[in-house]
Design a protein around this motif. Structure first.
Motif, short mmCIF file in Angstrom:
data_model
loop_
_atom_site.label_atom_id
_atom_site.label_comp_id
_atom_site.label_asym_id
_atom_site.label_seq_id
_atom_site.Cartn_x
_atom_site.Cartn_y
_atom_site.Cartn_z
N ILE A 311 0.87 -1.18 0.00
CA ILE A 311 0.00 0.00 0.00
C ILE A 311 0.91 1.23 0.00
CG2 ILE A 311 -1.95 1.16 1.14
CD1 ILE A 311 -1.13 -2.12 2.56
N LYS A 312 0.71 2.08 -1.03
CA LYS A 312 1.54 3.29 -1.13
C LYS A 312 0.64 4.47 -0.83
CE LYS A 312 4.95 5.12 -4.25
NZ LYS A 312 5.27 5.32 -5.63
N SER A 313 1.05 5.26 0.16
CA SER A 313 0.20 6.37 0.60
C SER A 313 0.01 7.41 -0.51
CB SER A 313 0.85 7.04 1.81
OG SER A 313 0.16 8.22 2.11
N PHE A 314 -1.21 7.97 -0.61
CA PHE A 314 -1.46 9.06 -1.57
C PHE A 314 -0.72 10.31 -1.14
CE2 PHE A 314 -5.71 6.91 -2.56
CZ PHE A 314 -5.21 6.33 -3.72
N ARG A 315 -0.63 10.49 0.21
CA ARG A 315 0.07 11.69 0.72
C ARG A 315 1.53 11.33 0.88
NH1 ARG A 315 -2.62 12.20 6.16
NH2 ARG A 315 -1.04 13.80 6.49
N MET A 316 2.41 11.93 0.10
CA MET A 316 3.82 11.59 0.21
C MET A 316 4.40 12.18 1.50
SD MET A 316 4.06 9.91 -2.53
CE MET A 316 5.75 9.71 -3.02
N PHE A 327 -3.79 -0.80 9.21
CA PHE A 327 -4.02 -1.92 10.13
C PHE A 327 -5.48 -2.05 10.53
CE2 PHE A 327 0.65 -1.32 11.27
CZ PHE A 327 1.04 -2.31 10.38
N GLU A 328 -6.17 -0.92 10.59
CA GLU A 328 -7.60 -0.98 10.95
C GLU A 328 -8.40 -1.80 9.93
OE1 GLU A 328 -8.19 2.94 13.77
OE2 GLU A 328 -8.73 3.09 11.63
N VAL A 329 -7.99 -1.72 8.67
CA VAL A 329 -8.71 -2.50 7.64
C VAL A 329 -8.55 -4.00 7.92
CG1 VAL A 329 -8.84 -3.01 5.18
CG2 VAL A 329 -8.43 -0.66 5.93
N GLN A 365 -7.70 0.79 -0.99
CA GLN A 365 -7.58 1.69 -2.16
C GLN A 365 -8.08 3.11 -1.83
OE1 GLN A 365 -9.44 -0.91 -4.99
NE2 GLN A 365 -7.50 -1.37 -6.00
N GLU A 366 -8.81 3.23 -0.72
CA GLU A 366 -9.23 4.58 -0.30
C GLU A 366 -8.08 5.32 0.38
OE1 GLU A 366 -12.80 4.17 2.00
OE2 GLU A 366 -13.71 2.98 0.40
N ILE A 367 -7.08 4.55 0.87
CA ILE A 367 -5.96 5.15 1.60
C ILE A 367 -4.77 5.37 0.66
CG2 ILE A 367 -4.42 4.87 3.59
CD1 ILE A 367 -6.31 2.77 4.68
N GLY A 368 -4.59 4.46 -0.30
CA GLY A 368 -3.42 4.57 -1.16
C GLY A 368 -3.54 3.66 -2.36
N SER A 369 -2.47 3.61 -3.17
CA SER A 369 -2.50 2.69 -4.31
C SER A 369 -2.09 1.30 -3.79
CB SER A 369 -1.56 3.16 -5.40
OG SER A 369 -0.25 3.15 -4.91
N VAL A 370 -2.70 0.26 -4.34
CA VAL A 370 -2.53 -1.08 -3.78
C VAL A 370 -2.04 -2.05 -4.85
CG1 VAL A 370 -3.74 -3.00 -2.63
CG2 VAL A 370 -4.41 -0.64 -2.13
N GLU A 371 -1.03 -2.86 -4.48
CA GLU A 371 -0.56 -3.93 -5.39
C GLU A 371 -0.66 -5.25 -4.63
OE1 GLU A 371 3.52 -3.53 -6.80
OE2 GLU A 371 3.12 -1.38 -7.06
#
Ligand SMILES: Nc1ncnc2c1ncn2[C@@H]1O[C@H](COP(=O)(O)OP(=O)(O)O)[C@@H](O)[C@H]1O
Ligand SMILES: N[C@@H](CC(=O)OP(=O)(O)O)C(=O)O
Length: 438
Positions: A311-316, A327-329, A365-371
């Motif tokens: 998970i890569k954060s949208f906010r750098m 972790f909550e997810v 995916q609401e928090i960041g980009s996901v692979e």
């Protein structure tokens, strides 16, 4: 009291059952014998359940008939007295009739499966009990449903096991050998349940902890815990002594000789666990106990079926609160994380339970980009790394110079270094590490 657990291969044929009886009689003092189902039975019962759940009545009946025939053959070879043979055959008919009653029944599929697979341990313990009685032993068959229980979160309730099993032992002071089923238990609602595949080790450890046994012995088809997985690597060797911490890491990360959770109750109660070979009873095996072990890598295990999520954060940069959100997810979907690695803006985690993967990915995916990467294996190197000596790390990484490593976890515990690789490279990695480290 000692607790002796014998696995599926140890009770896999009438000849082996007789050998198990000899081993049990030769162990001095009182003992509780915990048995698995005869090898192959749990898998066959899963197949029966699958036929029934998917309305394949004819296939279910054919397989049940094959199993009945197999068990009748076992009885005629194992038992000598006609009355015992008849009683055992009546028990077999009764248990398979119970299984057949699930055809067309309106209960949840998961309950059908649990009810059916539980019969493997019921059969093996009954047959063993008949045989021991014929040899004149002082034996009592105890139903695991009378004391083994799990709660709503599927966690064993040690206080209840202690109380109920304790009562049974106290009520039978003259009994020398208590025989009971591994693996099976009551759910929190009193229904038939189990401790997951390979769970008989866990049953033995729970009973051992409950009665604070002198020792828990796990009898299997190999002479103890080996330094690497003998199914993939040649020339592995048995370790004489390992600590509870090392054993817990190895069991959790794939050393099939022990159920993943089985060391925990024994460690808590400080009851030593001896791993022994039923087919080579004089071999020393491995003792697991509270002990100081030499530094460095002592053994390697591998756990398949791993999925990595990055998970890569949208906010750098400086994205505090990001990890909490991630972790909550996982908490929401009750999915435990095995490994974590982080960078300034991204986190990679691994899971082995992908039941809720779709929902988890959607929320992440609401928090960041996901692979998502699948078909991965965690390779666990267990040992004592607390002294932080140089040497092992170089050897680990130079051994793996030709194998791509997806994640590395170091320093989370003093007893474990873990690596994530593609499953297709597992054998190569285990062999390379074996050559480089031992
Ligand atoms: N590190 C290890 N040491 C010993 N055995 C291992 C290890 N890793 C995997 N195994 C496998 O575990 C098997 C025994 O476990 P299991 O099949 O569950 O036995 P049982 O049927 O007696 O419960 C061995 O035959 C061996 O192939
Ligand atoms: N019979 C169960 C429980 C068990 O522990 O078996 P074994 O001791 O053969 O791994 C299973 O196959 O999962």
């Amino acid at each position: 009291m000692k607790v002796l657990k014998f696995g599926g291969t140890s009770v896999g044929s009438p000849k082996s059952i007789k050998e198990v009886a000899n081993i049990v009689r030769n162990v001095e003092g009182k003992k509780t014998v915990v048995l698995s189902a005869m090898s192959g039975t749990t898998n066959s019962l899963h197949e029966v359940a699958d036929h029934i759940i998917n309305y394949r009545e004819e296939e279910a009946n054919d397989l049940i008939n094959d199993l009945v025939a197999k068990y009748v053959d076992v009885v005629t070879e194992l038992l000598e007295e006609k009355t015992n043979q008849n009683e055992a055959i009546a028990l077999i008919s009764d248990r398979f009739e119970f299984i057949r009653e699930h055809i067309g029944i309106e209960i949840p599929s998961s309950q059908i499966e649990k009810n059916i697979v539980a019969q493997g341990e019921v059969l093996s313990t009954n047959l063993f009990n008949f045989h021991l009685k014929e040899t004149g032993a002082s034996v009592l068959l105890v139903s695991a449903f009378d004391f083994m229980a799990i709660d709503e979160a599927n966690e064993p309730v040690l206080s209840k096991i202690t109380e109920e099993y304790g009562k049974i032992v106290v009520a039978n002071p003259a009994t020398e050998i208590f025989v009971t089923q591994g693996y099976i238990c009551n759910s929190h609602t009193g229904k038939i349940d189990n401790l997951k595949r390979g769970g008989s080790d866990y049953s033995a450890s729970l009973i051992g902890a409950a009665i604070v046994a002198e020792e828990i012995q796990i009898w299997t088809d190999i002479d103890g815990m080996h330094n690497n997985d003998p199914r993939f690597v040649e020339n592995t060797f048995s370790l004489k002594e390992i600590s509870f911490d090392e054993a817990a890491e190895l069991a959790y990360f794939g050393a099939k000789i022990l159920h993943p959770q089985s060391v925990i109750p024994a460690r808590k109660a400080n009851v030593p666990v001896l791993l022994k070979n039923t087919f080579e009873p004089d071999a020393p095996g491995t003792i697991i106990k509270n002990c100081k072990v030499p530094d460095g890598v002592r053994a390697i295990a591998a756990k398949d079926g791993i999925t990595a999520i990055k998970i890569k954060s949208f906010r750098m940069l400086m994205a505090y609160g990001f990890l909490k959100g991630v972790f909550e997810v996982f908490e929401k979907y009750k999915t435990s994380i095995d490994m974590i690695t982080t960078s300034e803006v991204a986190v990679s985690v691994t899971i082995d339970d992908t039941t809720h993967l779709k929902e988890i990915v959607a929320e992440l995916q609401e928090i960041g980009s996901v692979e998502v990467d699948t078909d991965l294996t965690i390779v666990c190197l267990a040992g004592d790394f607390s002294e932080q000596k140089t040497g092992s790390n170089t050897a680990i990484f130079s051994s793996l110079s030709n194998i791509p490593v997806r994640m590395i976890s170091y320093g989370g515990s003093n007893y474990n270094v873990s690596l994530v690789i593609n499953t297709e490279n597992k054998k190569k990695a285990l062999v390379a590490l074996n050559n480089g480290l031992f």
